[in-house]
Design an enzyme around this catalytic site. Structure first.
Site, short mmCIF file in Angstrom:
data_model
loop_
_atom_site.label_atom_id
_atom_site.label_comp_id
_atom_site.label_asym_id
_atom_site.label_seq_id
_atom_site.Cartn_x
_atom_site.Cartn_y
_atom_site.Cartn_z
N ARG A 1 46.34 60.12 76.24
CA ARG A 1 45.92 58.81 76.78
C ARG A 1 46.70 58.41 78.02
NH1 ARG A 1 42.69 55.20 73.09
NH2 ARG A 1 42.05 56.59 71.42
N CYS B 1 34.64 56.18 71.41
CA CYS B 1 33.18 56.22 71.51
C CYS B 1 32.68 55.55 72.79
CB CYS B 1 32.53 55.58 70.29
SG CYS B 1 32.70 56.61 68.82
N GLY B 2 33.57 55.29 73.75
CA GLY B 2 33.09 54.91 75.07
C GLY B 2 33.35 53.49 75.55
N HIS C 1 36.73 44.49 67.69
CA HIS C 1 37.05 45.75 68.38
C HIS C 1 36.05 45.96 69.52
CE1 HIS C 1 37.86 50.39 67.90
NE2 HIS C 1 38.59 49.87 68.86
N SER D 1 36.54 54.01 67.68
CA SER D 1 37.55 54.65 68.52
C SER D 1 36.99 55.89 69.22
CB SER D 1 38.75 55.05 67.66
OG SER D 1 39.25 53.90 67.01
N LYS E 1 46.37 46.92 67.50
CA LYS E 1 45.51 46.92 66.32
C LYS E 1 46.08 46.07 65.19
CE LYS E 1 42.97 50.02 68.36
NZ LYS E 1 41.64 49.74 68.89
N ARG F 1 46.38 57.41 65.60
CA ARG F 1 46.47 56.43 64.52
C ARG F 1 46.28 57.13 63.20
NH1 ARG F 1 42.63 53.57 63.35
NH2 ARG F 1 41.27 54.20 65.03
N TYR G 1 53.42 56.25 68.09
CA TYR G 1 52.20 56.46 68.87
C TYR G 1 51.19 55.31 68.78
CZ TYR G 1 48.67 59.01 71.40
OH TYR G 1 47.78 59.39 72.37
N ASP H 1 39.03 47.05 74.81
CA ASP H 1 39.24 47.43 73.41
C ASP H 1 39.13 46.28 72.42
OD1 ASP H 1 39.86 49.75 71.74
OD2 ASP H 1 41.73 48.75 71.26
#
Ligand code: GTP
Ligand code: SPV
Ligand code: MN
Length: 587
Positions: free
Chosen positions: A365, A248-249, A224, A246, A204, A67, A195, A273
């Site tokens: 990804r 971070c788990g 989010h 983003s 998003k 992004r 992408y 997400d």
């Protein structure tokens, strides 16, 4: 007579001048045709049919791998409505400048029309969108990430309501790349990237930036967040939503294999997400996952860290920018201890003795249908959503933030979310590891003025008869040796267990100036080999460090001027006062 959708598609075609228009139905046969087209284009290969049936590897342009926040704009009529945290462009200027790039952008190419739903069929929270795109990769990705085709068209036919999104790869030149949102018109334009969040417009662009604007107008929340259920030994399931920035788990937590399965604690997956949340008739905040698939970070995923993810991505999965082994299986850093021989890197080059990694892109990804998650919740498509009993904020903080703490109440919890910070990751173009404020993990995704967004959170708290409790977690605190203090992944269930027990009033906690942390022995650590010293460090609240933090938050809040809710300023002042009391008690 043409429908509003047909008219809009016609207008898009007049501008972009494709050689043909294809309306997508979302069928298997259509997906197969897209794959054939991609194979012919040369940036996509099929993976090993035996080990990874129906899986492909797509290599995006090397300049287009994450992004891009600098070219993402909110084009509200008034600049102040985008606020100080968003890039802004006037709508007319945006339409002229970027409209010129769309002129003839699809010449010689096919325009695909992808009608899609965000949310389960039949949910009052579900919304429709239509993406037109010249990328077959986007079409097959949207087919996994959203519900596309007839289900969406049926709804649009009935309501004539949809969020239009115009997407073209353009020439992929980063200097001609733009992701634009027109919130008053509820319109999205994206050009120059193929992408992820730049190009899959349901994600998003719609489900967060446009939806956050809608949500404030209509009294709900677009966040989010992952959504998960924690099943306890009695079979009771408590639902939680967790907002981490983003990479971070979130995906890992939503698909966690619990380290406490043997004593009856299991994690059920609902979303990884995005959460759309609305007050239900029972007075609880209910959440749906607007998406239908997971677009997850590959590196770091392996049989130990997350066997559920590994199982999910064995079939029907699109891999993007991962490396490939000699037997055409996907590979990335952290999957195996040793780098396989005969590897091809994410750009398609053979890895040789002298090659330097990483061989998979750090933001490579997988795109996988949600039902392939081994522990997908039976309620993941429930039209009513699931009642949320805890909201969890978190991020990467090598120092400062303890493993977990609980806010004092909703208003204080909103302050905790608003003052969040995290180290940047490879999910975003730019420097990695820089600590930045990322309120509610929404810095790149809030479609309006962040001060008004904080106010909306405060207002929601008053509108929810049974509001969730608000927590903060940090899996990424490091010791003096620079290593993570906490093992993370499946062990994180120990923290979730404490959270659920706090919600039901059972677990012990110690009050600190920043909130409640687990009391000694309140966390279930059975079977975990961790030193008492590490646990001390993980739960420590260092008043001096927090005083500095509180000051920095105060300065950050200045940015929002008179749109900062006075309650949040008061929370910041109270935090400083509580810290001062502790400091003076010590001396
Ligand atoms: P986005 O899709 O970008 O929104 O990311 P996400 O929040 O879903 O993050 P994800 O679960 O994909 O994890 C990102 C990276 O963090 C991966 O490399 C993971 O292996 C790693 N990670 C996830 N959970 C943990 C954890 O508990 N501890 C540690 N040390 N690393 C973790
Ligand atoms: C994120 O960056 O938060 C993601 C990946 O989930 S993308 O869809 O590319 O935005
Ligand atoms: Mn994300």
């Amino acid at each position: 007579m043409a429908t509003p959708l047909e008219e809009w598609v016609e207008k898009a075609a007049q501008k972009t001048k494709p050689k043909q228009i294809v309306w997508c139905d979302g069928s298997e046969a259509e997906a197969e045709r897209m794959v054939e087209t991609l194979l012919a284009e040369g940036r996509t290969v099929r993976l090993n049919e035996r080990t990874h049936p129906n899986c492909i590897l797509h290599r995006s342009d090397p300049s287009d791998v994450a992004r891009t926040e600098q070219i993402t704009f909110i084009c509200s009529r008034r600049k102040e409505d985008a606020g100080p945290t968003n890039n802004w462009m006037a709508p007319e200027e945006a339409k002229q400048k970027v409209g010129a790039l769309f002129d003839g952008a699809m010449a010689g190419r096919t325009m695909y029309v992808v009608p899609y739903l965000m949310g389960p069929v039949g949910s009052p929270m579900t919304r429709a969108g239509v993406e037109v795109t010249d990328s077959p990769y986007v079409v097959i990705s949207m087919r996994i990430m959203a519900r596309i085709g007839k289900v969406a068209l049926d709804r649009i036919d009935k309501t004539n309501e949809f969020v239009p999104g115009l997407h073209s790869m353009g020439d992929l030149n980063p200097s001609r790349r733009y992701v634009l949102h027109f919130p008053e018109e509820k319109l999205i334009w994206s050009i120059g990237s193929g992408y992820g969040g730049n190009a899959l417009l349901g994600k998003k662009c719609f489900a967060l930036r446009i939806a956050s604007w809608m949500a404030r107008e209509q009294g709900w929340m677009a966040e989010h967040t992952l959504i998960l259920g924690l099943e306890d030994p009695s079979g009771k399931v408590s639902y939680m939503a967790a907002a981490f920035p983003s990479a971070c788990g979130k995906t890992n937590m939503a698909m966690m294999v619990s380290a406490l399965e043997n004593v009856g604690y299991r994690v059920q997956t609902l979303g990884d997400d995005i959460g759309w949340m609305q007050v239900g008739s029972d007075g609880y905040l209910h959440a749906i996952n607007p998406e239908a698939g997971f677009f997850g970070v590959a590196p770091g995923t392996n049989e130990q860290t997350n066997p559920n993810v590994m199982a999910a991505i064995q079939k029907n999965t699109i891999f993007t920018n991962v490396a490939m082994t000699g037997s055409r299986e996907p590979w990335w850093e952290g999957m195996t201890a040793e780098t396989p021989r005969d590897l091809t890197d994410w750009q398609g080059n053979k890895v040789t003795a002298g090659s330097k990694g990483p061989f998979a892109h750090p933001n490579s990804r997988f795109t996988v249908p949600a039902p392939q998650a081994p522990r997908i919740s039976p309620k993941w498509e429930d039209p009513a959503g699931v009642p949320i009993s805890a909201i969890i904020f978190g991020g990467r903080r090598a120092r400062l933030a303890p493993l977990v703490y609980e806010s004092f109440n909703w208003q204080h919890g909103v302050f905790v979310g608003a003052s969040m910070a995290s180290e940047t990751t490879a999910a975003i173009t730019g420097a990695v590891g820089v600590t930045r404020r990322d309120p509610m993990a929404m810095l790149p995704f809030c479609g309006y003025h962040m001060g008004d967004y904080f106010q909306h959170w405060l207002d929601m708290g008053r509108a929810i008869p049974h509001p969730p409790k608000i927590f903060h977690v940090n899996w990424f605190r490091k010791g003096a040796d620079g290593k993570f203090l906490w093992p993370g992944f499946g062990e994180n269930v120990r923290v979730l267990k404490w959270i659920v027990e706090r919600v039901s009033g059972k677990a012990h906690a110690e009050e600190t100036p920043i909130g409640f942390v687990p009391a000694k022995r309140a966390l279930t650590l059975d079977g975990l080999n961790i030193s008492a010293e590490n646990m001390d460090q993980l739960l420590r609240v260092e008043a001096a460090d927090w005083q500095k933090e509180a000051e920095e938050v105060g300065t950050y809040f200045d940015k929002f001027g008179d749109r900062l809710p006075k309650e949040l300023r008061a929370e910041q002042v109270h935090l400083s006062e509580r810290l001062n009391l502790v400091a003076s008690a010590k001396t």
